[in-house]
Design an enzyme around this catalytic site. Structure first.
Site, PDB file in Angstrom:
ATOM      1  N   TYR A  53      15.622  -3.478  -6.433  1.00 16.20           N
ATOM      2  CA  TYR A  53      15.635  -2.019  -6.511  1.00 16.20           C
ATOM      3  C   TYR A  53      16.747  -1.580  -7.470  1.00 16.20           C
ATOM      4  CZ  TYR A  53      12.867  -2.165  -2.171  1.00 16.20           C
ATOM      5  OH  TYR A  53      11.917  -2.409  -1.206  1.00 16.20           O
ATOM      6  N   HIS A 128      10.844 -11.271  -0.792  1.00 13.63           N
ATOM      7  CA  HIS A 128      10.134 -10.051  -1.153  1.00 13.63           C
ATOM      8  C   HIS A 128       8.643 -10.292  -1.358  1.00 13.63           C
ATOM      9  CE1 HIS A 128      11.357  -5.967  -3.109  1.00 13.63           C
ATOM     10  NE2 HIS A 128      10.289  -5.844  -2.363  1.00 13.63           N
ATOM     11  N   SER A 207       6.292   1.880   3.396  1.00 14.63           N
ATOM     12  CA  SER A 207       5.442   3.028   3.026  1.00 14.63           C
ATOM     13  C   SER A 207       4.733   3.593   4.254  1.00 14.63           C
ATOM     14  CB  SER A 207       4.420   2.626   1.950  1.00 14.63           C
ATOM     15  OG  SER A 207       3.908   3.752   1.278  1.00 14.63           O
ATOM     16  N   PRO A 208       5.467   3.834   5.359  1.00 16.28           N
ATOM     17  CA  PRO A 208       4.819   4.310   6.583  1.00 16.28           C
ATOM     18  C   PRO A 208       4.270   5.726   6.474  1.00 16.28           C
ATOM     19  CG  PRO A 208       7.190   4.404   6.831  1.00 16.28           C
ATOM     20  CD  PRO A 208       6.926   3.694   5.526  1.00 16.28           C
ATOM     21  N   LEU A 209       4.706   6.450   5.444  1.00 17.56           N
ATOM     22  CA  LEU A 209       4.197   7.810   5.229  1.00 17.56           C
ATOM     23  C   LEU A 209       3.251   7.858   4.029  1.00 17.56           C
ATOM     24  CD1 LEU A 209       7.439   9.877   5.916  1.00 17.56           C
ATOM     25  CD2 LEU A 209       5.519   9.434   7.459  1.00 17.56           C
ATOM     26  N   GLY A 212       4.661   8.989   0.747  1.00 18.64           N
ATOM     27  CA  GLY A 212       4.967  10.410   0.782  1.00 18.64           C
ATOM     28  C   GLY A 212       3.772  11.315   1.002  1.00 18.64           C
ATOM     29  N   PHE A 214       1.907  11.692   3.603  1.00 24.63           N
ATOM     30  CA  PHE A 214       1.956  12.346   4.906  1.00 24.63           C
ATOM     31  C   PHE A 214       3.260  13.113   5.130  1.00 24.63           C
ATOM     32  CE2 PHE A 214      -1.041   8.809   5.453  1.00 24.63           C
ATOM     33  CZ  PHE A 214      -2.153   9.514   5.873  1.00 24.63           C
TER      34      PHE A 214
END
Length: 319
Positions: A53, A128, A207-209, A212, A214
């Protein structure tokens, strides 16, 4: 608090990837440091970063943010992605990811992460991506040696199959596996989650949303990395906004935000599951953490399953 294997963590963590400039727009250091520090204070103590990152800058940022507070956090980082050499993995979002997870690279990679983070160990160290040119068991074996030395306390894998988990867990216990999982990416339910449950391995959805989706009423995503994400492409984005609109209606009925609904649903999927939503602002972080106070009854969960079944999203997932 929840457990990932034998590691005790906060029930929602914080994914620091959003603080990489350009990922979700601009982010200056002062704002980024304030957000990470707020995460720790607010209780999102599982901090997730990676050496890839910002080419290591994200680890340096997290290290600066937790200086003097090391004992308050569970620190997770990853290795394996390289920017020169390695084997190319091409993914659906039109980005090439190069991986070099040869066993002889493990020590240098972890020690470099520790220097950038300013710590003597990490609590959770992930690979990763599997390296297509190296048997995964060899990579995990090298990682296990560094656990034995105390440089990492627990091991994890990212973006792996159920079969790969079964093959490596017997060599060294895995604390957690990371994979994309959300209301529009439910693939792990088929094989991965049952295996993790059987083995007692924790699960960390990234990436649980939905990148972005949600978290807000996304109408365009052409100014950040999502410009290459198929689900945010013109016709697909319009279809997805229509398809998942009824989830927003349900969130309104429950007097919560769509993001809180998405995270609460995940928390109801298992006791050893810890999502790591990313955000650049303390306000959105607090909104996310309030999902831990939400109880979804059987009727609400059934409605969510009906409104967001597997395969409902238009366009392919990130990987």
């Amino acid at each position: 608090m929840r457990t990932l294997g034998s590691l005790t963590t906060s029930d929602i963590g914080y994914g620091a990837m959003a603080l990489v400039p350009g990922m979700y727009g601009d982010s200056d250091d002062r704002q980024a440091l304030a957000t990470v520090r707020h995460a720790v204070t607010a209780g999102a103590t599982l901090l997730d970063t990676a050496d890839a990152y910002g080419a290591g800058e994200n680890e340096r940022l997290v290290g600066r943010a937790i200086a003097g507070r090391r004992d308050e956090v569970q620190l997770a980082t990853k290795w394996g992605i390289v920017f020169d050499g390695g084997r190319t993995l091409t993914h659906h979002h039109a980005q090439e990811i190069r991986v070099d997870a040869r066993p002889e690279r493990a020590r240098d990679a972890l020690e470099a992460s520790l220097r950038r983070l300013g710590v003597d160990h990490v609590d959770l160290w992930y690979l990763h991506f599997p390296d297509p040119g190296v048997p995964l068991e060899e990579t995990v074996g090298a990682m296990a040696e560094l656990v034995a030395e105390g440089k990492a306390r627990h091991l994890g894998l990212c973006n792996v199959t159920a079969e790969q988990v079964l093959a490596t867990h017997q060599l060294h216990p895995l604390a957690a596996v990371q994979s994309e999982y959300s209301l529009w990416t439910r693939d792990p339910e088929r094989a991965l989650l049952p295996v993790l449950s059987e083995l007692g391995v924790g699960f960390v959805p990234w990436s649980p949303l939905g990148a972005g989706f949600f978290a807000g009423d996304v109408r365009t995503a052409d100014q950040d990395f999502r410009a290459n994400h198929p689900r945010f492409a013109g016709a697909n984005l319009a279809a997805n906004r229509d398809r998942f609109a009824r989830l927003r209606d349900l969130a309104d009925e429950l007097d919560i935000t769509p993001a809180q609904l998405a995270l609460a649903w995940l928390l109801h999927r298992g006791e050893h599951l810890v999502p790591i939503p990313s955000t650049r602002t303390p306000a959105h972080l607090d909104e996310n953490l309030r999902a831990t106070d939400i109880t979804l009854d059987a009727a609400a969960l059934a409605r969510i399953d009906a409104l967001a079944p597997a395969g409902a999203a238009s366009g392919s997932a990130l990987l």
